[in-house]
Scaffold this motif. Structure first.
Motif, PDB file in Angstrom:
ATOM      1  N   VAL A 192      55.534 109.103  27.280  1.00  0.00           N
ATOM      2  CA  VAL A 192      54.338 108.333  27.624  1.00  0.00           C
ATOM      3  C   VAL A 192      54.662 107.275  28.668  1.00  0.00           C
ATOM      4  O   VAL A 192      53.913 107.081  29.642  1.00  0.00           O
ATOM      5  CB  VAL A 192      53.731 107.692  26.361  1.00  0.00           C
ATOM      6  CG1 VAL A 192      52.698 106.631  26.718  1.00  0.00           C
ATOM      7  CG2 VAL A 192      53.104 108.767  25.482  1.00  0.00           C
ATOM      8  N   ALA A 193      55.785 106.564  28.489  1.00  0.00           N
ATOM      9  CA  ALA A 193      56.152 105.525  29.448  1.00  0.00           C
ATOM     10  C   ALA A 193      56.433 106.124  30.832  1.00  0.00           C
ATOM     11  O   ALA A 193      56.030 105.559  31.858  1.00  0.00           O
ATOM     12  CB  ALA A 193      57.370 104.755  28.935  1.00  0.00           C
ATOM     13  N   ALA A 194      57.110 107.279  30.859  1.00  0.00           N
ATOM     14  CA  ALA A 194      57.394 107.928  32.143  1.00  0.00           C
ATOM     15  C   ALA A 194      56.104 108.400  32.807  1.00  0.00           C
ATOM     16  O   ALA A 194      55.919 108.216  34.026  1.00  0.00           O
ATOM     17  CB  ALA A 194      58.351 109.105  31.931  1.00  0.00           C
ATOM     18  N   ARG A 195      55.199 109.010  32.043  1.00  0.00           N
ATOM     19  CA  ARG A 195      53.930 109.475  32.607  1.00  0.00           C
ATOM     20  C   ARG A 195      53.081 108.281  33.050  1.00  0.00           C
ATOM     21  O   ARG A 195      52.398 108.332  34.071  1.00  0.00           O
ATOM     22  CB  ARG A 195      53.182 110.305  31.578  1.00  0.00           C
ATOM     23  CG  ARG A 195      51.950 111.044  32.096  1.00  0.00           C
ATOM     24  CD  ARG A 195      52.311 112.210  33.016  1.00  0.00           C
ATOM     25  NE  ARG A 195      53.217 113.137  32.406  1.00  0.00           N
ATOM     26  CZ  ARG A 195      52.862 114.171  31.615  1.00  0.00           C
ATOM     27  NH1 ARG A 195      51.588 114.363  31.348  1.00  0.00           N
ATOM     28  NH2 ARG A 195      53.768 114.992  31.120  1.00  0.00           N
ATOM     29  N   GLY A 196      53.137 107.202  32.282  1.00  0.00           N
ATOM     30  CA  GLY A 196      52.384 106.007  32.641  1.00  0.00           C
ATOM     31  C   GLY A 196      52.842 105.424  33.963  1.00  0.00           C
ATOM     32  O   GLY A 196      52.021 104.927  34.744  1.00  0.00           O
ATOM     33  N   ALA A 197      54.146 105.471  34.214  1.00  0.00           N
ATOM     34  CA  ALA A 197      54.662 104.959  35.487  1.00  0.00           C
ATOM     35  C   ALA A 197      54.104 105.756  36.659  1.00  0.00           C
ATOM     36  O   ALA A 197      53.777 105.193  37.717  1.00  0.00           O
ATOM     37  CB  ALA A 197      56.196 105.004  35.490  1.00  0.00           C
ATOM     38  N   VAL A 198      53.966 107.067  36.479  1.00  0.00           N
ATOM     39  CA  VAL A 198      53.389 107.910  37.525  1.00  0.00           C
ATOM     40  C   VAL A 198      51.921 107.533  37.753  1.00  0.00           C
ATOM     41  O   VAL A 198      51.458 107.422  38.898  1.00  0.00           O
ATOM     42  CB  VAL A 198      53.508 109.402  37.150  1.00  0.00           C
ATOM     43  CG1 VAL A 198      52.775 110.281  38.164  1.00  0.00           C
ATOM     44  CG2 VAL A 198      54.971 109.804  37.043  1.00  0.00           C
ATOM     45  N   LEU A 199      51.186 107.337  36.678  1.00  0.00           N
ATOM     46  CA  LEU A 199      49.769 107.002  36.800  1.00  0.00           C
ATOM     47  C   LEU A 199      49.576 105.645  37.468  1.00  0.00           C
ATOM     48  O   LEU A 199      48.646 105.456  38.271  1.00  0.00           O
ATOM     49  CB  LEU A 199      49.103 107.008  35.420  1.00  0.00           C
ATOM     50  CG  LEU A 199      49.040 108.360  34.694  1.00  0.00           C
ATOM     51  CD1 LEU A 199      48.351 108.208  33.339  1.00  0.00           C
ATOM     52  CD2 LEU A 199      48.304 109.395  35.537  1.00  0.00           C
ATOM     53  N   LYS A 200      50.442 104.686  37.143  1.00  0.00           N
ATOM     54  CA  LYS A 200      50.340 103.383  37.792  1.00  0.00           C
ATOM     55  C   LYS A 200      50.553 103.500  39.292  1.00  0.00           C
ATOM     56  O   LYS A 200      49.910 102.800  40.092  1.00  0.00           O
ATOM     57  CB  LYS A 200      51.352 102.416  37.190  1.00  0.00           C
ATOM     58  CG  LYS A 200      50.983 101.937  35.793  1.00  0.00           C
ATOM     59  CD  LYS A 200      52.006 100.953  35.256  1.00  0.00           C
ATOM     60  CE  LYS A 200      51.605 100.449  33.867  1.00  0.00           C
ATOM     61  NZ  LYS A 200      52.591  99.493  33.299  1.00  0.00           N
ATOM     62  N   GLY A 201      51.453 104.409  39.681  1.00  0.00           N
ATOM     63  CA  GLY A 201      51.656 104.649  41.102  1.00  0.00           C
ATOM     64  C   GLY A 201      50.437 105.252  41.783  1.00  0.00           C
ATOM     65  O   GLY A 201      50.289 105.163  43.008  1.00  0.00           O
ATOM     66  N   MET A 202      49.551 105.858  40.995  1.00  0.00           N
ATOM     67  CA  MET A 202      48.304 106.427  41.511  1.00  0.00           C
ATOM     68  C   MET A 202      47.163 105.410  41.498  1.00  0.00           C
ATOM     69  O   MET A 202      46.034 105.737  41.851  1.00  0.00           O
ATOM     70  CB  MET A 202      47.908 107.651  40.678  1.00  0.00           C
ATOM     71  CG  MET A 202      48.921 108.774  40.712  1.00  0.00           C
ATOM     72  SD  MET A 202      48.597 110.035  39.425  1.00  0.00           S
ATOM     73  CE  MET A 202      46.898 110.493  39.783  1.00  0.00           C
ATOM     74  N   GLY A 203      47.458 104.180  41.053  1.00  0.00           N
ATOM     75  CA  GLY A 203      46.426 103.150  41.042  1.00  0.00           C
ATOM     76  C   GLY A 203      45.707 102.978  39.725  1.00  0.00           C
ATOM     77  O   GLY A 203      44.717 102.251  39.642  1.00  0.00           O
ATOM     78  N   VAL A 204      46.194 103.639  38.673  1.00  0.00           N
ATOM     79  CA  VAL A 204      45.570 103.502  37.362  1.00  0.00           C
ATOM     80  C   VAL A 204      46.070 102.218  36.712  1.00  0.00           C
ATOM     81  O   VAL A 204      47.268 102.027  36.526  1.00  0.00           O
ATOM     82  CB  VAL A 204      45.898 104.704  36.460  1.00  0.00           C
ATOM     83  CG1 VAL A 204      45.335 104.492  35.058  1.00  0.00           C
ATOM     84  CG2 VAL A 204      45.354 105.980  37.071  1.00  0.00           C
ATOM     85  N   ASP A 205      45.131 101.328  36.372  1.00  0.00           N
ATOM     86  CA  ASP A 205      45.509 100.086  35.704  1.00  0.00           C
ATOM     87  C   ASP A 205      44.334  99.558  34.896  1.00  0.00           C
ATOM     88  O   ASP A 205      43.320 100.242  34.735  1.00  0.00           O
ATOM     89  CB  ASP A 205      45.988  99.040  36.728  1.00  0.00           C
ATOM     90  CG  ASP A 205      44.947  98.765  37.814  1.00  0.00           C
ATOM     91  OD1 ASP A 205      43.774  99.160  37.623  1.00  0.00           O
ATOM     92  OD2 ASP A 205      45.297  98.160  38.838  1.00  0.00           O
ATOM     93  N   GLY A 206      44.479  98.343  34.365  1.00  0.00           N
ATOM     94  CA  GLY A 206      43.441  97.767  33.534  1.00  0.00           C
ATOM     95  C   GLY A 206      42.110  97.680  34.258  1.00  0.00           C
ATOM     96  O   GLY A 206      42.049  97.374  35.455  1.00  0.00           O
ATOM     97  N   GLY A 207      41.029  97.959  33.526  1.00  0.00           N
ATOM     98  CA  GLY A 207      39.694  97.903  34.109  1.00  0.00           C
ATOM     99  C   GLY A 207      39.215  99.213  34.691  1.00  0.00           C
ATOM    100  O   GLY A 207      38.042  99.331  35.050  1.00  0.00           O
ATOM    101  N   THR A 208      40.096 100.207  34.792  1.00  0.00           N
ATOM    102  CA  THR A 208      39.692 101.513  35.305  1.00  0.00           C
ATOM    103  C   THR A 208      39.476 102.487  34.158  1.00  0.00           C
ATOM    104  O   THR A 208      39.928 102.268  33.031  1.00  0.00           O
ATOM    105  CB  THR A 208      40.740 102.084  36.273  1.00  0.00           C
ATOM    106  OG1 THR A 208      41.977 102.253  35.565  1.00  0.00           O
ATOM    107  CG2 THR A 208      40.967 101.149  37.448  1.00  0.00           C
TER     108      THR A 208
END
Length: 596
Positions: free
Chosen positions: A38-54
């Motif tokens: 989950v942490a590894a996949r989350g890092a990829v998503l954050k690189g795509m602009g996924v963060d709080g409020g989305t």
């Protein structure tokens, strides 16, 4: 100051790193392994602009990869929107929901590296008032509605459920409900808050579920009544569910007959009632409650259920601001009894009728597999009650009907007694188990279903079965039936006619003889005509005259009674106790008299 909670997966991995978090078939992940993915996949998503409020839409096959994406979106502090394959939203609707990213899960199976290291020491924080999950629901009727749920709602719902059902550290919760419904998604979140195991069992297959329950490895399972019914039908000895302690049944009305059958089979059924808007359960039976009480139990801790103008209202942290539901019900001795829906009330002769109360009367009959009461427009009464039934295997409609009619007359109020009975091949179901009343009415020709264009526009053809005393009508709906009378479109009982048109033809305003061009004459085998003793024979016999006509236990003779008029056909005898208005009953084996 904003109140927040630490990410539950992080805390579960710290407390129970080697405990199984999730199973899917032969593959399982410990909490430590799940957090690493989950942490590894989350890092990829954050690189795509996924963060709080989305908001991130999640599609694809609901497997371990899907589950990792589900938790990874939360790891980014974003809200997850599980989207089922049948959900259709426009780009404008997605934009209005602030859906910035769509992720499709992969088909391949997650591989587990036993040497993977644990994730770092930083745990995301979830504010209690921040949207964490979006669920699309259509309820009992209407268009899809997307409901946002906050961290606080989900947390208080999870804690209230654990207090009511009990928390066992070795629990393994079998997940048969799809995660794009609140009943499925809530299991995934509750499991990590509780630190227990969840096991994917999607899509629902009764034999597969039975095998898992017999394995002795499953302690809890959530089902809708349709699933429970199928499980019971496929079981030989459910008493051998050795470790099963809770079968949570909700999402739709569970008939008393189904509930009693499950209890008698030794299945620990616990009824629950709730709404997506309150993050699942609102009221739930206690495991030590008397199993013969067919109610939904008392409100969960942190939830208040009250009655307001006969409608059930939910308040508390699971439903901030409160919700006046459309469910009708009462609170008796602190327990919730749901009696129907305010938006499905029928009115006949000025009397209000709850279709659910009519349905529950007949659902108790052993022959009934499904039962739906609907209203048909009527000039005299405004509406009359029509009951559509699907039968269990091994039962004949003609045999059971008389008992069902007697049951209705002896149990229901006079204005509630059905005037029309229809045997249908099946009761349409949508979502995880709700009756699709709109689709049923559409198939009966009473209105358009609110479904996407891929749903076929089939209209059930009808076979008229009997005309009961007291203006009670009986129809058979059969996809295979072909009912037509050539060259008589204005009077024929045809498969493309709506139910209302059909009833108007036959409800006493015109005799069946006049609407079908039937006349009664002296006929007999000495005239060279063939006696057709059944429906199939009647079809074969009537093909020569270009006319198809169905009537149970009525002999149909080949040949027109009016010269050169293919619309007419002779009736010689009937073994029915009641026959159509306008027809005369002729004793079996006796030729019709010209003056009968």
């Amino acid at each position: 100051m904003t109140t927040w909670l630490p990410h539950p997966l992080f805390q579960a991995a710290q407390a129970h790193p080697h405990r199984i978090a999730i199973r899917d078939g032969l593959t399982s992940l410990t909490y430590e392994q799940l957090l690493t993915h989950v942490a590894a996949r989350g890092a990829v998503l954050k690189g795509m602009g996924v963060d709080g409020g989305t908001v991130v839409g999640l599609t694809g096959k609901q497997n371990l990869d899907w589950l990792i994406n589900f938790h990874a979106i939360g790891w980014c502090n974003a809200a997850v929107f599980p989207m089922g394959d049948d959900l259709r939203l426009s780009d404008r609707q997605l934009k209005d929901l602030n859906v910035t990213t769509l992720i499709e899960s992969r088909e391949d199976v997650i591989t587990v590296d036993r040497e993977e290291t644990r994730a770092g020491g930083f745990a995301p924080r979830w504010p209690l008032d921040e949207d964490r999950l979006l669920i699309a629901t259509t309820g009992s009727t209407g268009c899809p509605k997307v409901i946002p749920l906050t961290t606080g709602q989900l947390f208080f719902s999870a804690m209230g459920s654990a207090i009511r059902l009990g928390h066992h550290i070795d629990d393994n919760w079998l997940m048969c409900l799809p995660p794009h419904h609140i009943g499925g998604a809530s299991i995934l979140l509750r499991a990590v808050w509780y630190g227990i195991s969840a096991e994917l069992c999607l899509p629902f297959q009764s034999q597969r579920v039975s095998d898992r329950l017999h394995s002795g490895e499953v302690t809890m399972v959530s089902l809708v009544p349709t699933m429970l019914s199928r499980l019971l039908a496929s079981e030989t000895d459910p008493s051998h569910y050795s470790k099963l302690r809770c079968v949570l049944v909700g999402g739709a009305h569970c008939s008393k007959s189904l509930y009693n059958a499950a209890i008698e089979a030794g299945i620990p059924v616990i009824l629950t009632w709730g709404m997506t808007e309150c993050a699942s359960q609102a009221a739930t039976q206690s495991p030590d409650q008397n199993p013969m009480t067919h109610d939904c139990g008392s409100p969960l801790p942190f939830t208040v259920v009250s009655n307001e103008d006969n409608r059930l209202r939910i308040d508390g942290p699971t439903c901030p601001g409160g919700l006046l539901t459309r469910d009708l019900g009462v609170i008796e001795n602190g327990r919730v009894n749901v009696e129907g829906r305010s938006d499905s009330v029928l009115i006949s002769g000025g009397e209000k009728i709850q279709p659910q109360s009519v349905e529950r009367t007949f659902e108790q009959h052993e022959s009934i597999n499904g039962c739906v009461a609907i209203g048909l427009d009527d000039e005299q009464w405004g509406q009359i009650i029509c009951v559509c039934v699907a039968l269990n295997e091994g039962y004949e409609f003609e045999t059971e009907l008389e008992e069902l009619v007697r049951m209705g007359r002896s149990t229901l109020e006079r204005h509630e007694v059905p005037k029309v009975w229809i045997l249908v091949p099946e009761i349409p179901i949508k979502g995880v188990g709700k009756v699709d009343r709109m689709q049923l009415r559409s198939r009966l020709g009473l209105g358009e279903a609110n479904t996407d264009e891929s749903v076929d526009e089939i209209r059930w053809a009808f076979r008229w079965l009997k005309f009961w005393k007291g203006n009670e009508s009986v129809l058979l709906a059969d996809d295979a039936a072909q009912i037509s009378i050539e060259n008589s479109d204005d009077r024929a009982f045809k498969c493309n006619r709506s139910l209302t048109q059909t009833l108007n033809l036959h409800r006493g305003k015109q005799t069946l003889a006049s609407t079908h061009g039937l006349v009664e004459r002296r006929v007999g085998e000495d005239e060279g005509q063939t006696n057709a003793s059944g429906i199939e024979d009647a079809i074969e016999v009537s093909e020569g005259s270009g006319q198809h006509f169905f009537e149970t236990d009525v002999s149909v003779l080949e040949g027109a009674t009016i010269e050169n008029d293919p619309r007419t056909v002779d009736l010689m005898e009937s073994r029915s106790e009641f026959v159509f208005e306008g027809h005369k009953q002729i004793p079996n084996g006796r030729e019709a008299d010209q003056n009968d």
